[in-house]
Design an enzyme around this catalytic site. Structure first.
Site, PDB file in Angstrom:
ATOM      1  N   LYS A  98      31.583 -90.529  55.430  1.00 14.42           N
ATOM      2  CA  LYS A  98      32.247 -90.667  54.446  1.00 14.42           C
ATOM      3  C   LYS A  98      32.501 -91.880  53.960  1.00 14.42           C
ATOM      4  O   LYS A  98      33.159 -92.835  54.588  1.00 14.42           O
ATOM      5  CB  LYS A  98      33.409 -89.778  54.616  1.00 14.42           C
ATOM      6  CG  LYS A  98      34.441 -89.594  53.331  1.00 14.42           C
ATOM      7  CD  LYS A  98      35.494 -88.615  53.673  1.00 14.42           C
ATOM      8  CE  LYS A  98      36.517 -88.587  52.504  1.00 14.42           C
ATOM      9  NZ  LYS A  98      37.646 -87.783  52.645  1.00 14.42           N
ATOM     10  N   LYS A 138      28.962 -88.089  52.373  1.00 15.40           N
ATOM     11  CA  LYS A 138      29.692 -88.005  51.237  1.00 15.40           C
ATOM     12  C   LYS A 138      30.063 -89.366  50.441  1.00 15.40           C
ATOM     13  O   LYS A 138      30.369 -90.371  51.351  1.00 15.40           O
ATOM     14  CB  LYS A 138      31.228 -87.365  51.442  1.00 15.40           C
ATOM     15  CG  LYS A 138      32.164 -87.203  50.262  1.00 15.40           C
ATOM     16  CD  LYS A 138      33.559 -86.585  50.478  1.00 15.40           C
ATOM     17  CE  LYS A 138      34.195 -86.499  49.430  1.00 15.40           C
ATOM     18  NZ  LYS A 138      35.760 -85.831  49.943  1.00 15.40           N
TER      19      LYS A 138
END
Length: 328
Positions: free
Chosen positions: A195, A248
């Protein structure tokens, strides 16, 4: 052999043949629908920076899931907007918290749907960070037991998969241990392993009321310049017990999706995030691009990069277009 005119690549691009040889295709079963559940509202509230997307009240979550099921969508990830916040995010692990209530309602009404829950503190803390804060510093180790408590409370409510998103070192191990200790050995973990500290999250922070009050998240989210670092994060999470790993955002990190899939060959999710959604929506509203075509192309690119699963705010629109007979 092997040179033009013997080899003509256009042969297989003819209308009747092109579907036969397609390498990547997005199926509705690949998509996970994000749902923002807000216990402070009584009717759906449109998210200003995400045109066409809404916060849903707790009592409306069953109807929202039913609409998605009618479109052929069966997997959901829940984010909560609580009525109460404090320094440690205690409402995140409250058995009667917003996510816990929503999951119980959905599980009772639709026992066969796939329920994923976001495990993090940012929506539940007054400071808006993903971990416990002490003297202006995000405390990694002190946060881990709380993440375990959140995961267990979600599992008790009926979650199939818990998805830790805070990028705390050791979070997967802490959650796996907490779940196993309470007998939830079958509850899977989908870790936000790679992320990035991205600018594409802006609209989400409005959607989930998760903006931070000071600093930024660069001390715990991955550096946007680094690729090898993502592979190290994924490897560590897998060793700690992650069942699914996630990259992400998606579009600016398709290279990472590809590297993760080719390196580890494990179920891989990509999160087509709020900023990516909002850019498409804003351009479509202005008439600058064809929304159906661009969404189809975006989702296909994520799938082609190697994602098995895609979390996307386009899911309902995509499913509706497919049902209406959209064809590429």
């Amino acid at each position: 052999m092997g040179l033009f005119p013997t080899v003509r690549m256009r042969r297989l691009r003819q209308e009747r043949l092109r579907r036969l040889v397609r390498e990547a295709k997005v199926e509705l079963d690949d998509l996970i629908v994000p749902i923002f559940v807000d216990e402070t509202i009584s009717k759906p509230l449109e998210i200003r920076s995400m045109p066409g997307y809404y916060r849903i009240p707790v009592e409306g979550v069953v109807e929202e899931v039913e609409k998605c099921l009618d479109l052929g969508l069966n997997s959901f990830i829940f984010f909560g907007i609580p009525s109460y916040k404090d320094e440690i995010g205690s409402s995140a692990f409250d058995k009667n918290g917003v996510i816990q209530k929503a999951v119980r309602l959905v599980r009772k009404e639709f026992p066969d749907v796939v329920i994923v829950t976001d495990v993090c503190l940012c929506e539940y803390t007054t400071h808006g960070h993903c971990g416990i804060v002490k003297d202006g510093k995000i405390m990694n180790d002190e946060t881990l037991p709380i993440l375990g408590k959140i995961a267990v409370s979600h599992a008790e409510a009926g979650a199939d998969i818990v998805a830790p998103s805070g990028m705390m070192d050791g979070m997967v191990k802490a959650i796996r241990s907490a779940l196993d200790d309470e007998g939830f050995t079958d509850v899977a973990i989908m870790s936000y392993s790679a992320k990035y500290a991205s600018s594409f999250y802006g609209p989400f922070r409005e959607a989930a009321d998760s903006g931070y009050k000071f600093g930024d998240r660069r001390s715990y989210q991955a550096d946007i310049h680094n690729g090898d670092e993502a592979l190290r994060e994924v490897e560590l999470d897998l060793k700690e017990g992650a069942d699914i790993v996630m990259v992400k955002p998606a579009l600016a990190y398709l290279d990472i999706v590809r590297r993760v899939k080719e390196t580890f060959r494990v179920p891989t999710c990509a999160y087509n995030v709020s900023g990516e959604y909002s850019m498409v929506k804003a351009s479509a509203i202005q008439g600058w691009l064809d929304e159906k075509d661009i969404v189809y192309e975006i989702l296909t690119s994520i799938k082609r990069a190697g994602a098995d699963l895609i979390i996307t705010y386009h899911a309902k629109d995509f499913a509706r277009w497919m049902k209406e007979g959209f064809d590429w």
